[in-house]
Scaffold this motif. Structure first.
Motif, PDB file in Angstrom:
ATOM      1  N   ARG A   1      -5.427   5.068   8.950  1.00 19.58           N
ATOM      2  CA  ARG A   1      -6.395   4.014   7.901  1.00 19.58           C
ATOM      3  C   ARG A   1      -7.786   4.134   8.543  1.00 19.58           C
ATOM      4  NH1 ARG A   1      -4.972  -0.302   6.025  1.00 19.58           N
ATOM      5  NH2 ARG A   1      -6.857  -1.173   6.828  1.00 19.58           N
TER       6      ARG A   1
ATOM      7  N   LEU B   1     -12.058  -0.121   0.117  1.00 20.59           N
ATOM      8  CA  LEU B   1     -11.105   0.603   1.187  1.00 20.59           C
ATOM      9  C   LEU B   1     -10.854   1.577   1.757  1.00 20.59           C
ATOM     10  CD1 LEU B   1      -8.666  -1.498   3.361  1.00 20.59           C
ATOM     11  CD2 LEU B   1      -7.435  -1.388   1.230  1.00 20.59           C
TER      12      LEU B   1
ATOM     13  N   GLN C   1       7.993   6.649  -2.868  1.00 18.49           N
ATOM     14  CA  GLN C   1       8.835   5.479  -2.465  1.00 18.49           C
ATOM     15  C   GLN C   1       9.660   4.682  -2.768  1.00 18.49           C
ATOM     16  OE1 GLN C   1       5.461   5.026   0.834  1.00 18.49           O
ATOM     17  NE2 GLN C   1       7.134   3.745   2.218  1.00 18.49           N
TER      18      GLN C   1
ATOM     19  N   PRO D   1       1.804   6.879  10.435  1.00 15.79           N
ATOM     20  CA  PRO D   1       1.871   5.265  10.724  1.00 15.79           C
ATOM     21  C   PRO D   1       2.176   4.719   9.549  1.00 15.79           C
ATOM     22  CG  PRO D   1      -1.109   5.860  11.172  1.00 15.79           C
ATOM     23  CD  PRO D   1      -0.332   6.896  11.309  1.00 15.79           C
ATOM     24  N   SER D   2       2.071   3.831   9.736  1.00 16.72           N
ATOM     25  CA  SER D   2       2.199   2.777   8.660  1.00 16.72           C
ATOM     26  C   SER D   2       1.518   2.049   7.655  1.00 16.72           C
ATOM     27  CB  SER D   2       4.013   1.781   8.727  1.00 16.72           C
ATOM     28  OG  SER D   2       4.247   1.317   7.480  1.00 16.72           O
ATOM     29  N   GLY D   3       1.353   2.653   6.261  1.00 13.95           N
ATOM     30  CA  GLY D   3       0.297   1.746   5.753  1.00 13.95           C
ATOM     31  C   GLY D   3      -1.188   2.615   6.666  1.00 13.95           C
ATOM     32  N   GLY D   4      -0.595   4.117   6.744  1.00 11.40           N
ATOM     33  CA  GLY D   4      -2.181   4.936   7.192  1.00 11.40           C
ATOM     34  C   GLY D   4      -2.870   5.308   5.787  1.00 11.40           C
ATOM     35  N   GLY D   5      -1.539   6.026   4.690  1.00  8.90           N
ATOM     36  CA  GLY D   5      -2.276   6.431   3.499  1.00  8.90           C
ATOM     37  C   GLY D   5      -1.780   7.709   3.211  1.00  8.90           C
ATOM     38  N   LYS D   6      -0.782   7.662   3.594  1.00  7.75           N
ATOM     39  CA  LYS D   6       0.224   8.650   3.369  1.00  7.75           C
ATOM     40  C   LYS D   6       0.417   9.131   1.891  1.00  7.75           C
ATOM     41  CE  LYS D   6       3.603   7.681   6.211  1.00  7.75           C
ATOM     42  NZ  LYS D   6       3.013   6.827   6.923  1.00  7.75           N
ATOM     43  N   SER D   7       0.947   8.123   1.148  1.00  4.16           N
ATOM     44  CA  SER D   7       2.098   7.842   0.079  1.00  4.16           C
ATOM     45  C   SER D   7       0.531   8.253  -1.281  1.00  4.16           C
ATOM     46  CB  SER D   7       2.072   6.693  -0.091  1.00  4.16           C
ATOM     47  OG  SER D   7       3.706   6.544   0.290  1.00  4.16           O
ATOM     48  N   THR D   8      -0.802   7.871  -0.732  1.00  8.28           N
ATOM     49  CA  THR D   8      -2.045   7.719  -0.863  1.00  8.28           C
ATOM     50  C   THR D   8      -2.482   9.515  -1.471  1.00  8.28           C
ATOM     51  OG1 THR D   8      -2.897   5.439  -0.224  1.00  8.28           O
ATOM     52  CG2 THR D   8      -4.522   7.171  -1.324  1.00  8.28           C
TER      53      THR D   8
ATOM     54  N   LEU E   1      -4.349  -4.435   9.514  1.00  4.59           N
ATOM     55  CA  LEU E   1      -3.448  -3.944   8.368  1.00  4.59           C
ATOM     56  C   LEU E   1      -5.182  -4.568   8.154  1.00  4.59           C
ATOM     57  CD1 LEU E   1      -0.664  -4.445   6.238  1.00  4.59           C
ATOM     58  CD2 LEU E   1      -2.387  -2.635   6.871  1.00  4.59           C
TER      59      LEU E   1
ATOM     60  N   GLU F   1       9.137   9.736   1.562  1.00  5.28           N
ATOM     61  CA  GLU F   1       9.925   9.338   2.235  1.00  5.28           C
ATOM     62  C   GLU F   1      11.308   8.967   1.619  1.00  5.28           C
ATOM     63  OE1 GLU F   1       9.087   5.773   4.888  1.00  5.28           O
ATOM     64  OE2 GLU F   1       7.061   6.220   4.267  1.00  5.28           O
TER      65      GLU F   1
ATOM     66  N   PHE G   1     -10.548   2.735  -2.461  1.00  2.00           N
ATOM     67  CA  PHE G   1      -9.934   1.553  -3.807  1.00  2.00           C
ATOM     68  C   PHE G   1     -11.180   0.737  -3.031  1.00  2.00           C
ATOM     69  CE2 PHE G   1      -5.856   3.059  -2.447  1.00  2.00           C
ATOM     70  CZ  PHE G   1      -6.219   3.861  -3.481  1.00  2.00           C
TER      71      PHE G   1
ATOM     72  N   HIS H   1       9.351   9.198   7.975  1.00  4.86           N
ATOM     73  CA  HIS H   1       8.791   8.574   9.059  1.00  4.86           C
ATOM     74  C   HIS H   1       9.459   9.172   9.978  1.00  4.86           C
ATOM     75  CE1 HIS H   1       6.373   5.327   7.932  1.00  4.86           C
ATOM     76  NE2 HIS H   1       6.297   5.208   6.860  1.00  4.86           N
TER      77      HIS H   1
ATOM     78  N   VAL I   1      -9.327   4.966   2.499  1.00  4.35           N
ATOM     79  CA  VAL I   1      -8.082   5.590   2.642  1.00  4.35           C
ATOM     80  C   VAL I   1      -7.716   7.165   3.610  1.00  4.35           C
ATOM     81  CG1 VAL I   1      -5.164   5.507   2.246  1.00  4.35           C
ATOM     82  CG2 VAL I   1      -7.336   3.802   1.167  1.00  4.35           C
TER      83      VAL I   1
HETATM   84  N1  LIG Z   1      -3.523   0.908  -5.463  1.00  2.26           N
HETATM   85  C1  LIG Z   1      -4.287   0.643  -4.343  1.00  2.26           C
HETATM   86  N2  LIG Z   1      -4.952  -0.124  -4.206  1.00  2.26           N
HETATM   87  C2  LIG Z   1      -5.927  -1.213  -3.090  1.00  2.26           C
HETATM   88  N3  LIG Z   1      -5.540  -0.548  -1.764  1.00  2.26           N
HETATM   89  C3  LIG Z   1      -4.674   0.725  -2.132  1.00  2.26           C
HETATM   90  C4  LIG Z   1      -3.704   1.010  -3.174  1.00  2.26           C
HETATM   91  N4  LIG Z   1      -2.489   1.062  -2.541  1.00  2.26           N
HETATM   92  C5  LIG Z   1      -2.838   2.174  -1.404  1.00  2.26           C
HETATM   93  N5  LIG Z   1      -3.489   0.888  -1.033  1.00  2.26           N
HETATM   94  C6  LIG Z   1      -4.274   0.560   0.218  1.00  2.26           C
HETATM   95  O1  LIG Z   1      -4.143   1.879   0.937  1.00  2.26           O
HETATM   96  C7  LIG Z   1      -3.317   2.259   2.438  1.00  2.26           C
HETATM   97  C8  LIG Z   1      -2.857   3.052   2.687  1.00  2.26           C
HETATM   98  O2  LIG Z   1      -1.307   3.046   1.306  1.00  2.26           O
HETATM   99  P1  LIG Z   1      -0.388   4.136   1.451  1.00  2.26           P
HETATM  100  O3  LIG Z   1       0.340   3.454   0.593  1.00  2.26           O
HETATM  101  O4  LIG Z   1      -1.240   5.510   1.538  1.00  2.26           O
HETATM  102  O5  LIG Z   1      -0.040   4.156   3.193  1.00  2.26           O
HETATM  103  P2  LIG Z   1       1.391   5.159   3.379  1.00  2.26           P
HETATM  104  O6  LIG Z   1       0.969   5.823   4.541  1.00  2.26           O
HETATM  105  O7  LIG Z   1       2.224   5.898   2.571  1.00  2.26           O
HETATM  106  O8  LIG Z   1       1.857   3.978   4.308  1.00  2.26           O
HETATM  107  P3  LIG Z   1       4.209   3.342   4.299  1.00  2.26           P
HETATM  108  O9  LIG Z   1       4.480   4.800   5.951  1.00  2.26           O
HETATM  109  O10 LIG Z   1       4.297   1.803   4.900  1.00  2.26           O
HETATM  110  O11 LIG Z   1       4.250   3.563   3.225  1.00  2.26           O
HETATM  111  C9  LIG Z   1      -3.117   0.809   2.623  1.00  2.26           C
HETATM  112  O12 LIG Z   1      -4.073  -0.467   2.891  1.00  2.26           O
HETATM  113  C10 LIG Z   1      -3.064   0.857   1.222  1.00  2.26           C
HETATM  114  O13 LIG Z   1      -3.179  -1.542   0.611  1.00  2.26           O
END
Ligand SMILES: Nc1ncnc2c1ncn2[C@@H]1O[C@H](COP(=O)(O)OP(=O)(O)OP(=O)(O)O)[C@@H](O)[C@H]1O
Ligand SMILES: [Mg+2]
Lengths: 262, 270
Positions: free
Chosen positions: A215, A26, A87, A47-54, A262, A164, A19, A197, A28
């Motif tokens: 990440r 950043l 999510q 881990p949370s914030g790792g990038g799974k949703s991405t 983070l 999730e 991103f 999770h 991811v």
């Molecule tokens: N649209 C976006 N623009 C900028 N940064 C983003 C965007 N979407 C996600 N991020 C960043 O990418 C990283 C991963 O986010 P993501 O939502 O994929 O994590 P996650 O593994 O799903 O976390 P969780 O388990 O808490 O849901 C985070 O640091 C988030 O800040």
């Protein structure tokens, strides 16, 4: 099931996502590669914030990857391949529960009668009969999440991407929804990629569990789960189950080092 | 404690009165008229300075009977409705287009903000010079006055559509038209209607300003006539009609809002 075991439904090759914003970029996802066989059930933990949703967003085509690609071998281009459960429920607040579930069918311009039948079926499936006319703000978090699941399932997509999906449910409902998901998966021959999770949930549901690092997320483990199908509650106490849990737990503990802040 | 019957009746009366909004409004209007009438008689003011309510009432019936009032009232109403029609359509279309193109929005926004700060009364003469004293210039002035609030609110409403809901539409492979229908219109409607409410009130002012500058019909024209002939009662009649017109327009949009947004008991994070 022998015919299906070698056919690939989803292929992720060297997927990279970063991103870009005002203060730099950043990173991811870092060169993630895996493939999923048709009708397989794969869980992702990390881990949370790792990038799974991405990762799920990129697979669903909502994010353009910076590098690499996502392929759906042997699937018609124009067909609805992926259905994504976010999510958060992300329901339309001005639509009733029923109309939220029927939305994908309306977008698909199905005939009214078909919409009605399929929607009712889904409402029954997720156990929300009697709440058809409720608006999203009148639902509990878990109910809203079940509506979101129903909204995804009603399109009958080939590949289910679940982020999730049971995050807001209590332990028992969670298990029941898991069983329900396994039933749908088995009945309708779906391919599932699900973020969770819960290590035990991942083992109980999946054929394979993928572990992502923090990440930028890399794939560091691809653990096959050798439990027989159909899964039963008693399997939670089998040595294979515990062993898988131990492995995953150790791996996650390794990856969720302080670097993951983070 | 024991209450005497008469005092309970009295309390009952005041309670019932304070609950009856219609009756209260009527009473306050009557009281206002009474004070007005007393003021005029007490100060012995001539009719061309401040006509008494009775005089205004007589005038009203007079112009109503001759059809004069209706002719001018309907002229103004027509200008306003046409102005609303064009102004709102143009603003909505441009608002949608701009919301799709952030670059165009950034290029145009200085002009939009700037033009909003020009008082309509200042450019009304210009429009009359360009487009003549007839219907066209009034409709244009009206359109311009409603244009900006509706445009701004359309833009804001569309821009504030939650991005995660846009993602839902995208993941469901909705076309732009479907996204507009299922997501953008319902999501932006509350803010849009807020703009329309403001615009509808402003449109009345727009029409009158145009008519005051130059016209041969309309309530503004009637005001000019009354002023020229020292027929202050006629001016009062026209002003009261304007108030009624503006209030009804406002009420109509309010009604529309209540109607359309009946599902709006939400507003909670979902
Ligand atoms: N649209 C976006 N623009 C900028 N940064 C983003 C965007 N979407 C996600 N991020 C960043 O990418 C990283 C991963 O986010 P993501 O939502 O994929 O994590 P996650 O593994 O799903 O976390 P969780 O388990 O808490 O849901 C985070 O640091 C988030 O800040
Ligand atoms: Mg996530």
């Amino acid at each position: 099931m022998t015919f299906s075991t070698t056919e690939i439904a989803l292929e992720v090759n060297d997927l990279e996502v970063s991103f870009v914003d005002s203060d730099g970029s950043l990173e991811v996802l870092d060169k993630i590669s895996f493939s999923i066989e048709r009708n397989a059930f794969v869980c992702i933990v990390g881990p949370s914030g790792g990038g799974k949703s991405t990762l799920l967003r990129a697979v669903a085509g909502l994010i353009q990857p910076t590098g690499g690609n996502v392929l759906f071998p042997g699937m018609a281009e124009d067909k609805a391949q992926t259905g994504l459960v976010f999510q958060k429920p992300n329901l339309l607040p001005w639509r009733t529960l029923r109309d939220n579930i029927s939305l994908p069918l309306e977008i698909d311009q199905r005939p009214e009668a078909e919409i009605s039948v399929l929607t009712q079926e889904m409402i029954r499936l997720v156990g929300l009969e009697g709440f058809e006319k409720a608006y999203p703000h009148e639902l509990s978090g878990g109910m809203a999440q079940r509506v979101a699941i129903a909204r995804c399932l009603v399109q009958n997509p080939e590949i289910l991407l679940l982020d999730e999906p049971f995050g807001q449910l209590d332990a028992l409902t969670r298990e029941r929804m898991g069983d329900e998901l396994l039933r749908i998966w088995n009945e309708r021959r779906k391919t599932v990629l699900m973020v969770t999770h819960s290590i035990s949930e991942a083992i109980f549901l999946a054929d394979r569990v993928l572990v992502l690092t923090c990440r930028p997320a890399r794939l560091i483990m691809d653990l096959p789960i050798e439990l027989p199908r159909p899964r039963a509650d008693a399997m939670r106490y089998l040595p294979e189950f515990t062993e898988a849990a131990r492995l995953l737990h150790a791996q996650l503990k390794d990856t969720t080092v302080p670097a993951c802040q983070l | 404690m024991k209450e005497t019957p008469s005092s309970t009746i009295k309390i009952d009366f005041w309670q019932r009165l304070s609950r009856n909004r219609m009756l209260l409004t009527l009473l306050s209007v009557l009281l206002f008229l009474l004070i007005w009438q007393v003021l005029v008689s007490a100060l012995n003011l001539p009719g061309f300075i401040l006509p008494s309510p009775a005089e205004v009432g007589r005038k009203f019936l007079d112009v109503l009977r001759t059809g004069l009032l209706w002719r001018h009232f309907s002229a103004t109403l027509g200008e306003i409705l046409l102005g609303l029609l064009f102004g709102v359509s143009a603003a909505t279309l441009l608002g949608y287009a701009l919301s799709k193109s952030p670059l165009a929005e950034r290029l145009l926004s200085p002009f939009l903000v700037g033009s909003q700060s020009i008082p309509m009364a200042a450019i009304a003469p210009l429009l009359v010079i360009w487009f003549g004293p007839g219907l066209l210039s009034k409709v244009l002035i009206c359109s311009l006055t409603v244009f900006f609030p509706v445009l701004v609110n359309t833009l804001v409403g569309l821009r504030d559509v939650p991005p995660e809901l846009r993602e839902v539409m995208e993941s469901l492979r909705a076309s732009p038209a479907q996204t507009l229908r299922y997501l953008e219109i319902p999501a932006a409607l509350p803010v849009f209607l807020g703009g329309l409410r403001v615009g509808a009130s402003l449109s009345v002012i727009g029409a009158i300003v145009g008519e005051l500058v130059a016209s041969d019909r309309g309530l503004g024209f009637l005001i000019n006539v009354g002023r020229g002939q020292y027929d202050t009662a006629l001016v009062f009649v026209a002003v009261i009609c304007l108030v009624i017109l503006a209030a009804s327009l406002y009420g109509f949009v309010l009604l529309l809002e209540n109607r359309v947004l009946s599902w709006q008991t939400w507003r909670k994070e979902v």
